[in-house]
Design a protein around this motif. Structure first.
Motif: not given
Ligand code: GTP
Length: 195
Positions: A30, A189-190, A192-193
């Motif tokens: 983030q 990434q997981r 983060d989203s």
């Protein structure tokens, strides 16, 4: 309850092989380095915060805390980071958290220190269900000679080390998700989203 002053340390001294050999603590979640998330959670829980890092010292120093490198050569694992922190700490107790667990419990140190006080053990370690989390621990600074001797003997295993001390495990089953750690780019990434 009496209050013992505590030095906290963010363990950020690893090689981040599973993430492709990057400095894991500086990878962004983030838009902020993971170690910055950990610092924000851990700093209010301790009387002094150290960052244990073996590269990019100036970038870690920008977080506003003292940076200490391993004193044991050769990337000897998280125990080398604890060893560096125990050597540099100003206070009698040292609490650890890894740089790759950005959601650590806000009451981590309070619960570990209550257990350490109540038990007269040398070290308190967090546990969720049947799994201990050795890199989330609180130990007395006077275990340093014992740890130095252990590392000098060539041993590296965190759990085998504290098994030779008086240890208390502290259940955090109610906060298990707070111990999630991020080891790969996919995991980063997981998370983060997801947030
Ligand atoms: N000081 C220090 N800390 C380490 C060392 N190796 C790992 N750590 C820290 O220990 C914690 C758990 O590390 P791991 O995820 O097992 O190791 P890593 O090097 O970060 O990553 P991998 O190479 O992918 O295993 C992290 O906070 C690391 O920064 C080391 O040699 N020295």
């Amino acid at each position: 309850m009496t209050h013992t002053h505590i030095t906290g340390v963010i363990l950020a001294g690893g090689l981040g092989r599973r993430m492709g050999g990057v400095d894991k603590g500086l990878q962004e979640l983030q838009g902020r380095p993971m170690a910055a998330w950990v610092a924000e959670r851990l700093a209010p829980q301790v009387d002094e915060l150290l960052i244990n890092a073996n590269q990019n010292a100036e970038r870690y120093a920008a977080f506003g805390h003292r940076v200490v490198a391993d004193r044991i050569a050769g990337f000897a694992g998280p125990l080398a980071g604890l060893h560096a922190a125990l050597s540099a700490a100003t206070h009698p107790w040292v609490a650890t958290a890894p740089c790759d667990s950005p959601f650590l419990p806000a009451d981590l140190v309070a619960r570990l220190s209550a257990a350490l006080l109540a038990s007269e053990a040398d070290l308190a370690v967090a546990r969720t269900f049947d799994q201990p989390h050795p890199v989330f621990c609180l130990c007395k600074r006077n275990v340093l000679p014992h740890l130095t001797a252990y590392l000098e003997s060539g041993e590296r295993k965190f759990d085998r080390w504290y098994a030779t001390l008086k240890t208390v495990e502290v259940p955090f089953d109610d906060e298990a998700a707070a111990f999630e750690n991020i080891n790969t780019r996919d995991e980063l990434q997981r998370f983060d989203s997801a947030r």
